[in-house]
Design a protein around this motif. Structure first.
Motif, mmCIF file in Angstrom:
data_model
loop_
_atom_site.group_PDB
_atom_site.id
_atom_site.type_symbol
_atom_site.label_atom_id
_atom_site.label_comp_id
_atom_site.label_asym_id
_atom_site.label_seq_id
_atom_site.Cartn_x
_atom_site.Cartn_y
_atom_site.Cartn_z
ATOM 1 N N LYS A 141 -35.234 3.142 -4.486
ATOM 2 C CA LYS A 141 -35.084 1.690 -4.628
ATOM 3 C C LYS A 141 -34.095 1.368 -5.743
ATOM 4 O O LYS A 141 -34.300 1.754 -6.895
ATOM 5 C CB LYS A 141 -36.445 1.051 -4.934
ATOM 6 N N PRO A 142 -32.988 0.671 -5.416
ATOM 7 C CA PRO A 142 -32.056 0.218 -6.446
ATOM 8 C C PRO A 142 -32.807 -0.603 -7.488
ATOM 9 O O PRO A 142 -33.809 -1.241 -7.162
ATOM 10 C CB PRO A 142 -31.055 -0.640 -5.666
ATOM 11 N N PRO A 143 -32.378 -0.608 -8.757
ATOM 12 C CA PRO A 143 -31.144 0.003 -9.265
ATOM 13 C C PRO A 143 -31.323 1.416 -9.816
ATOM 14 O O PRO A 143 -30.486 1.890 -10.587
ATOM 15 C CB PRO A 143 -30.760 -0.951 -10.399
ATOM 16 N N ARG A 144 -32.392 2.102 -9.441
ATOM 17 C CA ARG A 144 -32.610 3.445 -9.954
ATOM 18 C C ARG A 144 -31.649 4.431 -9.292
ATOM 19 O O ARG A 144 -31.238 4.253 -8.146
ATOM 20 C CB ARG A 144 -34.050 3.887 -9.694
ATOM 21 N N ALA A 145 -31.325 5.501 -10.034
ATOM 22 C CA ALA A 145 -30.532 6.581 -9.464
ATOM 23 C C ALA A 145 -31.422 7.436 -8.565
ATOM 24 O O ALA A 145 -32.634 7.509 -8.771
ATOM 25 C CB ALA A 145 -29.933 7.439 -10.573
ATOM 26 N N ILE A 146 -30.835 8.063 -7.556
ATOM 27 C CA ILE A 146 -31.572 8.895 -6.606
ATOM 28 C C ILE A 146 -31.382 10.352 -6.991
ATOM 29 O O ILE A 146 -30.257 10.853 -7.037
ATOM 30 C CB ILE A 146 -31.086 8.644 -5.168
ATOM 31 N N ARG A 147 -32.493 11.041 -7.254
ATOM 32 C CA ARG A 147 -32.442 12.423 -7.738
ATOM 33 C C ARG A 147 -32.277 13.390 -6.574
ATOM 34 O O ARG A 147 -33.196 13.640 -5.810
ATOM 35 C CB ARG A 147 -33.733 12.726 -8.506
ATOM 36 N N GLY A 148 -31.075 13.920 -6.416
ATOM 37 C CA GLY A 148 -30.812 14.895 -5.364
ATOM 38 C C GLY A 148 -29.526 14.579 -4.622
ATOM 39 O O GLY A 148 -28.863 13.578 -4.875
ATOM 40 N N GLY A 149 -29.160 15.458 -3.683
ATOM 41 C CA GLY A 149 -27.921 15.267 -2.933
ATOM 42 C C GLY A 149 -26.715 15.501 -3.823
ATOM 43 O O GLY A 149 -26.642 16.473 -4.571
ATOM 44 N N ILE A 150 -25.750 14.555 -3.749
ATOM 45 C CA ILE A 150 -24.541 14.653 -4.585
ATOM 46 C C ILE A 150 -24.271 13.295 -5.228
ATOM 47 O O ILE A 150 -23.464 12.508 -4.725
ATOM 48 C CB ILE A 150 -23.309 15.116 -3.768
ATOM 49 N N PRO A 151 -24.956 12.978 -6.348
ATOM 50 C CA PRO A 151 -24.646 11.741 -7.064
ATOM 51 C C PRO A 151 -23.278 11.829 -7.744
ATOM 52 O O PRO A 151 -22.787 12.930 -8.035
ATOM 53 C CB PRO A 151 -25.757 11.628 -8.119
ATOM 54 N N GLY B 299 -24.491 3.936 -4.218
ATOM 55 C CA GLY B 299 -24.049 5.058 -5.029
ATOM 56 C C GLY B 299 -22.961 5.900 -4.403
ATOM 57 O O GLY B 299 -22.474 6.840 -5.033
ATOM 58 N N GLY B 300 -22.570 5.599 -3.144
ATOM 59 C CA GLY B 300 -21.609 6.473 -2.472
ATOM 60 C C GLY B 300 -22.122 7.898 -2.419
ATOM 61 O O GLY B 300 -21.350 8.855 -2.484
ATOM 62 N N GLN B 301 -23.438 8.044 -2.269
ATOM 63 C CA GLN B 301 -24.098 9.329 -2.507
ATOM 64 C C GLN B 301 -24.405 10.071 -1.218
ATOM 65 O O GLN B 301 -25.052 9.538 -0.313
ATOM 66 C CB GLN B 301 -25.390 9.088 -3.296
ATOM 67 N N VAL B 302 -23.961 11.324 -1.133
ATOM 68 C CA VAL B 302 -24.386 12.211 -0.046
ATOM 69 C C VAL B 302 -25.835 12.598 -0.321
ATOM 70 O O VAL B 302 -26.152 13.099 -1.405
ATOM 71 C CB VAL B 302 -23.496 13.467 0.031
ATOM 72 N N VAL B 303 -26.727 12.350 0.637
ATOM 73 C CA VAL B 303 -28.141 12.654 0.409
ATOM 74 C C VAL B 303 -28.670 13.732 1.356
ATOM 75 O O VAL B 303 -29.823 14.153 1.230
ATOM 76 C CB VAL B 303 -29.018 11.382 0.525
ATOM 77 N N SER B 304 -27.835 14.185 2.288
ATOM 78 C CA SER B 304 -28.259 15.264 3.186
ATOM 79 C C SER B 304 -27.035 15.973 3.732
ATOM 80 O O SER B 304 -26.006 15.349 4.001
ATOM 81 C CB SER B 304 -29.098 14.701 4.343
ATOM 82 N N TRP B 305 -27.159 17.301 3.871
ATOM 83 C CA TRP B 305 -26.151 18.109 4.573
ATOM 84 C C TRP B 305 -26.906 19.237 5.245
ATOM 85 O O TRP B 305 -27.497 20.082 4.572
ATOM 86 C CB TRP B 305 -25.101 18.626 3.600
ATOM 87 N N PHE C 70 -22.195 4.115 -14.247
ATOM 88 C CA PHE C 70 -22.824 3.149 -13.334
ATOM 89 C C PHE C 70 -22.484 3.337 -11.865
ATOM 90 O O PHE C 70 -23.074 2.679 -11.004
ATOM 91 C CB PHE C 70 -22.465 1.712 -13.743
ATOM 92 N N ALA C 71 -21.563 4.219 -11.508
ATOM 93 C CA ALA C 71 -21.133 4.326 -10.102
ATOM 94 C C ALA C 71 -22.285 4.710 -9.179
ATOM 95 O O ALA C 71 -22.340 4.279 -8.024
ATOM 96 C CB ALA C 71 -19.998 5.342 -9.966
ATOM 97 N N ARG C 72 -23.222 5.516 -9.666
ATOM 98 C CA ARG C 72 -24.326 5.972 -8.818
ATOM 99 C C ARG C 72 -25.393 4.894 -8.620
ATOM 100 O O ARG C 72 -26.320 5.087 -7.837
ATOM 101 C CB ARG C 72 -24.960 7.240 -9.418
ATOM 102 N N ASN C 73 -25.267 3.783 -9.357
ATOM 103 C CA ASN C 73 -26.242 2.693 -9.248
ATOM 104 C C ASN C 73 -25.647 1.444 -8.601
ATOM 105 O O ASN C 73 -26.246 0.373 -8.670
ATOM 106 C CB ASN C 73 -26.757 2.288 -10.637
#
Length: 306
Positions: free
Chosen positions: A55-65, A31-37, A82-85
Motif C-alpha cells: 500500500k502506497p506510500p510505503r516501499a515494497i520489499r522485494g523484486g527490483i526497487p 515505483g516503476g518496480q519489477v515485482v516478479s520474474w 523517493f522514486a520507489r514511492n
C-alpha cells in the motif's frame, strides 16, 4: 509483443510481460518496480518479502526497487530517495532508444512534481525500459536533467534474488576489490576472500566492480549472471536473523531465501549539466550450473560477455 496492463486487488497498476518460451515479468507503475520474474518453468527468480507492504506510500520489499536520487541515508532525503514511492507513467516517447516492437517490453517515466521539488529542487525525467526475453531480464534506466542548472544524483537497482539457502550461495567477480563496510561505520577495506559467502549479516558497497558478477546457488544448481554498464558499484546485502526480525516488512525467516546484489552509482554520484542524460544498463540471465566451489572460470566472470 503485447503487454498486459491489469489492476490488481491493491489498486496498483501492474504490467505483465510474457514471451514465447513461457517466461514472464511483472512491473508496477508504483515505483516503476519489477515485482516478479519467472522462467519458462514458472519458477520465481526474484525474492518478495512474505510481509511486503503493497500500500502506497510505503516501499515494497522485494523484486527490483529503484533508489533515486539518493542511496540509503547518504543525503538529506528519505531512505533510498523517493522514486520507489512515486506513481510512474507509461512513456509514449522513449526515444532515442530503438523501438522494442519485436520484444516484450515496457517504457516507464517519472517526472519531478511540485511536491518533489520542495524536497529536492531539481527538474528531471527518469525513464526505465524493462525488456523480457528468453532467459533474460534487461533494465535500461535513464536520467535527464530538464533543469537550468547542473545537479548530481546516486542511483541503484536493488536486485532481490530468490535463492534456495543463503548459506549455500557464493558471489564471484568481486574478489580483491575495495568496499565500504556499512556494518563497520562505512570503513574501506579490500576483499580478501576468493568468493563471497554468507554466515551472518552482510552489507557492503563494492567499488569499481566488473561488468559481470555471478551469484551461484549450489542447491538449485543455478547461477544468476548480472551484467551492468554505467553503474560501477555493487551493493551486497543480507540482513540475517536479528535484522530480519527487526524489519517490519520482512518475515523472520525470509533472509534465508534472499540475497541482494545491486547495480549502483554511489561512491561518485553522476553529475548532469542542463539537458544532459545519463544511461545505465543491467541484464540478468540464468544458467543451469553444477559449479562446485571455485570451478567458475574467473576470467569469464570478470571479462566475459554474452
Amino acid at each position: 509483443m503485447p503487454m498486459n496492463l491489469v489492476h490488481d486487488v491493491d489498486g496498483l497498476h501492474r504490467i505483465i510481460l510474457t514471451e514465447p518460451t513461457g517466461s514472464s515479468a511483472e512491473v508496477l507503475l508504483y515505483g516503476g518496480q519489477v515485482v516478479s520474474w519467472k522462467n519458462e518453468r514458472r519458477e520465481e527468480l526474484l525474492f518478495m518479502s512474505s510481509k511486503a507492504n503493497w500500500k502506497p506510500p510505503r516501499a515494497i520489499r522485494g523484486g527490483i526497487p529503484i533508489c533515486f536520487p539518493q542511496f540509503g541515508n547518504l543525503g538529506s532525503l528519505e531512505q533510498h530517495g523517493f522514486a520507489r514511492n512515486r506513481m510512474w507513467s507509461l512513456d509514449s516517447d522513449p526515444s532515442p532508444l530503438p523501438p522494442a516492437n519485436n520484444q516484450s517490453s515496457v517504457d516507464l517515466i517519472l517526472k519531478s512534481t511540485e511536491e518533489d521539488l520542495k524536497i529536492w529542487p531539481r527538474c528531471f525525467e527518469l525513464r526505465l525500459r524493462v525488456t523480457l526475453s528468453a532467459g533474460r531480464l534487461t533494465l535500461i534506466p535513464r536520467v535527464r536533467n530538464t533543469d537550468n542548472k547542473a545537479f548530481s544524483f546516486m542511483f541503484t537497482l536493488c536486485n532481490y534474488f530468490s535463492v534456495s539457502d543463503i548459506s549455500e550461495v557464493r558471489v564471484e567477480g568481486l574478489e580483491t576489490l575495495d568496499y565500504f563496510d556499512n556494518l563497520n561505520n562505512r570503513q574501506r577495506f579490500t576483499e580478501q576472500a576468493d568468493a563471497i559467502t554468507f554466515d551472518g549479516e552482510f552489507e557492503r558497497v563494492y567499488l569499481s566492480t566488473p561488468t559481470k558478477i555471478a551469484i551461484i546457488d549450489h542447491e538449485k544448481k543455478r547461477t544468476f549472471e548480472l551484467w551492468k554498464d554505467g553503474m560501477p558499484d555493487a551493493v551486497v546485502w543480507n540482513p540475517w536473523d536479528k535484522k530480519a526480525k527487526a524489519l517490519q516488512d520482512l518475515g523472520d525467516e525470509d533472509y534465508q531465501s534472499m540475497l541482494c546484489v545491486d547495480s549502483a552509482v554511489i561512491e561518485t554520484p553522476i553529475i548532469l549539466k542542463p539537458f544532459e542524460e545519463w544511461k545505465g544498463r543491467q541484464e540478468i540471465s540464468t544458467v543451469s550450473s553444477s559449479y562446485c566451489s571455485g570451478q567458475l572460470d574467473p576470467r569469464k566472470v570478470l571479462y566475459g560477455f554474452h
